[in-house]
Scaffold this motif. Sequence first.
Motif, PDB file in Angstrom:
ATOM      1  N   LEU B 116       0.803  -1.669   0.224  1.00  0.00           N
ATOM      2  CA  LEU B 116       0.224  -0.075   0.043  1.00  0.00           C
ATOM      3  C   LEU B 116       0.978   0.958  -0.634  1.00  0.00           C
ATOM      4  O   LEU B 116       0.553   1.935  -0.596  1.00  0.00           O
ATOM      5  N   GLY B 117       1.703   1.147   0.281  1.00  0.00           N
ATOM      6  CA  GLY B 117       3.245   2.317   0.737  1.00  0.00           C
ATOM      7  C   GLY B 117       3.877   2.702  -0.350  1.00  0.00           C
ATOM      8  O   GLY B 117       3.366   4.187  -0.982  1.00  0.00           O
ATOM      9  N   ARG B 118       3.806   1.180  -1.836  1.00  0.00           N
ATOM     10  CA  ARG B 118       4.119   2.305  -3.025  1.00  0.00           C
ATOM     11  C   ARG B 118       2.415   2.470  -3.956  1.00  0.00           C
ATOM     12  O   ARG B 118       2.997   2.908  -4.499  1.00  0.00           O
ATOM     13  N   LEU B 119       1.389   2.036  -3.712  1.00  0.00           N
ATOM     14  CA  LEU B 119       0.884   2.139  -4.221  1.00  0.00           C
ATOM     15  C   LEU B 119       0.397   3.262  -4.086  1.00  0.00           C
ATOM     16  O   LEU B 119      -0.208   4.261  -4.264  1.00  0.00           O
ATOM     17  N   MET B 120       0.509   4.042  -2.865  1.00  0.00           N
ATOM     18  CA  MET B 120       0.221   5.218  -2.541  1.00  0.00           C
ATOM     19  C   MET B 120       0.606   6.912  -3.550  1.00  0.00           C
ATOM     20  O   MET B 120       0.317   7.593  -3.658  1.00  0.00           O
ATOM     21  N   LYS B 121       1.902   5.715  -4.572  1.00  0.00           N
ATOM     22  CA  LYS B 121       2.427   6.692  -5.375  1.00  0.00           C
ATOM     23  C   LYS B 121       1.822   6.180  -7.196  1.00  0.00           C
ATOM     24  O   LYS B 121       2.909   6.716  -7.803  1.00  0.00           O
ATOM     25  N   SER B 122       1.115   5.624  -6.952  1.00  0.00           N
ATOM     26  CA  SER B 122       0.816   4.763  -8.375  1.00  0.00           C
ATOM     27  C   SER B 122       0.320   5.567  -9.242  1.00  0.00           C
ATOM     28  O   SER B 122      -0.637   7.367  -8.763  1.00  0.00           O
ATOM     29  N   SER B 123       0.736   6.072 -11.002  1.00  0.00           N
ATOM     30  CA  SER B 123      -0.210   6.827 -11.382  1.00  0.00           C
ATOM     31  C   SER B 123      -1.951   6.769 -11.832  1.00  0.00           C
ATOM     32  O   SER B 123      -1.601   7.656 -11.857  1.00  0.00           O
ATOM     33  N   ASP B 124      -2.348   6.014 -11.237  1.00  0.00           N
ATOM     34  CA  ASP B 124      -3.655   5.900 -11.136  1.00  0.00           C
ATOM     35  C   ASP B 124      -4.261   6.399  -9.506  1.00  0.00           C
ATOM     36  O   ASP B 124      -4.283   5.889  -8.902  1.00  0.00           O
ATOM     37  N   GLU B 125      -4.973   8.219  -9.775  1.00  0.00           N
ATOM     38  CA  GLU B 125      -4.783   8.282  -8.506  1.00  0.00           C
ATOM     39  C   GLU B 125      -6.210   7.592  -7.775  1.00  0.00           C
ATOM     40  O   GLU B 125      -6.650   7.601  -6.376  1.00  0.00           O
ATOM     41  N   VAL B 127      -6.268   4.838  -7.435  1.00  0.00           N
ATOM     42  CA  VAL B 127      -5.512   3.544  -6.717  1.00  0.00           C
ATOM     43  C   VAL B 127      -4.663   4.325  -5.732  1.00  0.00           C
ATOM     44  O   VAL B 127      -4.764   3.870  -4.416  1.00  0.00           O
ATOM     45  N   ALA B 128      -4.166   5.350  -6.025  1.00  0.00           N
ATOM     46  CA  ALA B 128      -3.662   6.475  -5.233  1.00  0.00           C
ATOM     47  C   ALA B 128      -3.856   6.870  -3.719  1.00  0.00           C
ATOM     48  O   ALA B 128      -4.069   6.450  -2.567  1.00  0.00           O
ATOM     49  N   ALA B 129      -5.624   6.874  -4.174  1.00  0.00           N
ATOM     50  CA  ALA B 129      -6.944   7.055  -2.938  1.00  0.00           C
ATOM     51  C   ALA B 129      -7.085   6.459  -2.223  1.00  0.00           C
ATOM     52  O   ALA B 129      -6.901   6.170  -1.322  1.00  0.00           O
ATOM     53  N   ILE B 130      -7.332   4.866  -3.081  1.00  0.00           N
ATOM     54  CA  ILE B 130      -7.374   3.528  -2.001  1.00  0.00           C
ATOM     55  C   ILE B 130      -6.325   3.491  -1.384  1.00  0.00           C
ATOM     56  O   ILE B 130      -6.589   2.853   0.145  1.00  0.00           O
ATOM     57  N   ALA B 131      -5.693   3.291  -1.642  1.00  0.00           N
ATOM     58  CA  ALA B 131      -4.644   2.483  -1.026  1.00  0.00           C
ATOM     59  C   ALA B 131      -3.883   3.551   0.409  1.00  0.00           C
ATOM     60  O   ALA B 131      -3.618   2.971   1.899  1.00  0.00           O
ATOM     61  N   ALA B 183       0.429  -9.671 -16.468  1.00  0.00           N
ATOM     62  CA  ALA B 183      -0.417  -8.609 -16.142  1.00  0.00           C
ATOM     63  C   ALA B 183       0.592  -7.311 -15.059  1.00  0.00           C
ATOM     64  O   ALA B 183       0.321  -6.560 -15.003  1.00  0.00           O
ATOM     65  N   ASP B 184       1.519  -8.312 -14.205  1.00  0.00           N
ATOM     66  CA  ASP B 184       2.427  -7.804 -13.397  1.00  0.00           C
ATOM     67  C   ASP B 184       3.434  -6.633 -13.726  1.00  0.00           C
ATOM     68  O   ASP B 184       3.887  -5.028 -13.976  1.00  0.00           O
ATOM     69  N   ALA B 185       4.081  -7.185 -15.237  1.00  0.00           N
ATOM     70  CA  ALA B 185       4.671  -5.923 -15.741  1.00  0.00           C
ATOM     71  C   ALA B 185       3.979  -5.167 -16.608  1.00  0.00           C
ATOM     72  O   ALA B 185       4.418  -3.957 -16.458  1.00  0.00           O
ATOM     73  N   GLU B 186       2.892  -5.025 -17.021  1.00  0.00           N
ATOM     74  CA  GLU B 186       1.602  -4.392 -17.666  1.00  0.00           C
ATOM     75  C   GLU B 186       1.617  -3.171 -16.789  1.00  0.00           C
ATOM     76  O   GLU B 186       1.940  -1.508 -16.925  1.00  0.00           O
ATOM     77  N   MET B 187       1.558  -3.359 -15.382  1.00  0.00           N
ATOM     78  CA  MET B 187       0.945  -2.269 -14.383  1.00  0.00           C
ATOM     79  C   MET B 187       2.564  -1.669 -13.749  1.00  0.00           C
ATOM     80  O   MET B 187       2.410  -0.334 -13.870  1.00  0.00           O
ATOM     81  N   VAL B 188       3.192  -2.410 -14.152  1.00  0.00           N
ATOM     82  CA  VAL B 188       4.673  -1.679 -13.674  1.00  0.00           C
ATOM     83  C   VAL B 188       4.849  -0.617 -14.861  1.00  0.00           C
ATOM     84  O   VAL B 188       5.674   0.729 -14.561  1.00  0.00           O
ATOM     85  N   LYS B 189       4.384  -0.801 -15.948  1.00  0.00           N
ATOM     86  CA  LYS B 189       5.064  -0.288 -17.187  1.00  0.00           C
ATOM     87  C   LYS B 189       4.011   0.880 -17.207  1.00  0.00           C
ATOM     88  O   LYS B 189       4.353   2.261 -17.321  1.00  0.00           O
ATOM     89  N   ALA B 190       3.012   0.941 -16.522  1.00  0.00           N
ATOM     90  CA  ALA B 190       2.260   2.041 -16.523  1.00  0.00           C
ATOM     91  C   ALA B 190       2.040   2.874 -15.179  1.00  0.00           C
ATOM     92  O   ALA B 190       1.341   3.415 -15.198  1.00  0.00           O
ATOM     93  N   GLY B 191       3.207   2.267 -14.638  1.00  0.00           N
ATOM     94  CA  GLY B 191       3.688   2.657 -13.026  1.00  0.00           C
ATOM     95  C   GLY B 191       2.169   2.520 -12.314  1.00  0.00           C
ATOM     96  O   GLY B 191       1.712   3.531 -11.588  1.00  0.00           O
ATOM     97  N   ILE B 192       1.396   1.752 -12.183  1.00  0.00           N
ATOM     98  CA  ILE B 192       0.361   1.883 -12.157  1.00  0.00           C
ATOM     99  C   ILE B 192       0.132   0.776 -10.672  1.00  0.00           C
ATOM    100  O   ILE B 192       0.126   1.209  -9.228  1.00  0.00           O
ATOM    101  N   ALA B 193       1.475  -0.176 -10.312  1.00  0.00           N
ATOM    102  CA  ALA B 193       1.561  -0.482  -9.248  1.00  0.00           C
ATOM    103  C   ALA B 193       3.277  -1.301  -9.436  1.00  0.00           C
ATOM    104  O   ALA B 193       3.488  -1.645 -10.027  1.00  0.00           O
TER     105      ALA B 193
END
Lengths: 325, 257
Positions: B116-125, B127-131, B183-193
Amino acid sequence: MYAQMIKSEATQDDPEKLAAFQARIDAGEKIEPKDWMPEGYRKTLIRQIGQHAHSEIVGQLPEGNWITRAPTLERKAILLAKVQDEAGHGLYLYCAAETLGVSRDEITEMLLDGRMKYSSIFNYPTLNWADIGAVGWLVDGAAIMNQVPLQRTSFGPYSRAMIRICKEESFHQRQGYDAIRKMAEGTPEQKKMAQDALNRLWYPSLMMFGPSDKDSVHSAQSMAWKIKMNTNDELRQKFVDQTVPQAEYLGLTIPDPDLKWNEERGHYDYTDPDWSEFFEVIKGNGPCNVDRLAARNKAWDDGAWVRDGLLAHAKKKATRQHAAE
Amino acid sequence: MATPVNKEDAFSQFLLRMGDNTLILGHRVSEWCGHAPVLEEDIALANTALDLIGQTQMWLGLAAEVQGEGKSADDLAFLRDAWDFRNVLLCEVPNGDFGRTLMRQFLFDAWHSIQLGRLMKSSDERVAAIAEKASKEVAYHLERSADTVVGLGDGTEESHRRMQEALDYLWPYVGEMFQSDEADAEMVKAGIAPDPASLREEYDVLVSRILGDATLIIPDSSFAHKGGRTGAMHTEHLGHLLTQMQWLQRAYPGAKW
């Protein structure tokens, strides 16, 4: 209210002290733990607060029965929050009882070995999802009837606990009513569940107020001490008068063919519960008595190693800290 | 199992993984209601379950929104079969005794708090808000489960033995939390997770410290059961859990509750 048939203790204290004590109560003063109090007052209160606390604890079981089957995430969250509140009520009531000189472990053991009771209502099962709504609507509704006046009870810690508890209970009652309303307005099967819940829980809810006034032998002293504020029949009538229109609004039928508005009295006439059933439940012969107590005993026994372990750790930690200083 | 190829599928997969973890673990924890060793634990367990179910509403709500098929969080929770669940196996194993329940909670909380600490910096707002909201709750879960693991590990001989048994049983389920796929690689690429594997070092430091304080020994094996977060192979336990959890929704389709 979760206390039924609380036996008042006879008191054999100095008449002068007793008179002064009664005068304080009559003047509306609060009695605090360090104040002088008659032994009978103390013992009766321990019994009453203890029975209320135990009811909150055992009451987790019929509701917990549906947490894992709650039909939506929101309903699951609401039910979890409610059960958590109830455990919290148990906790502050045990604390209030502790101020009277009985430890939580002692009073817990009295529940577990059957020396102390909990409300008869929790010896009935929750059989369909509408029961969860009905418990909030009827059982919490009946509890509030008694607890609201008890906010003015003479014992300070009990009165303060009641003020806090009542706020949460009225919230639970509204949520319960909302849950059963959803069922009553739902599919034919849901409506059937709601009616079934009302059919089974109506009379046990009326029993929550305790036996009829003519058979209630312990009331007078408790009322003089302001640890009981109204008679059983007064509260039961008030509950019926409040609940009948709510059931009508829901389109549900109260399982009492003789129920009718009495213009002259300004109240509903209703059929008394079957008191022989009530006394059987109190004796241990309700549908769930054995299972409920077994579940509480199992939780306590299975948890012994946890309590011992945490206590041993706390002691080690204190010793280490002491050695380091 | 089809591998997600585009970002939308990968995003949905990620959200299901988050929401199914909290849903299934929340369900397990809620099974304790009324049966805990002491009243404070009844309250704490109900509170933890409540937080997890609240987080589930947010994660699965967003998953349903991203999928765009008009479903709700409830549809996802109550109307999917076991193979569609994406929680790690750790969350679905049965409660066992109180020691195993709290050890499972600690091993999950430690991962959850770092994630959750990492997800707070997610590129998707969203996701960051939930985290951000969840991380406050999870910080408390971790503090409590860690304290309890230490207290019971370093308690009596019996509590120590039970906690070591719990750790031995659960350790093979830890590794799955750090496994990655497309799927994780895709999330890393998009800066989401973050890449799950990137959390491992921080996790090991945290877990080793707490288990050390608890005088417990981490099993000398890196073997990891897997199949939960991909859905390829859950345990036998999940089906029973779903049977209970989904019963009303399945028995009375379309009813509003």
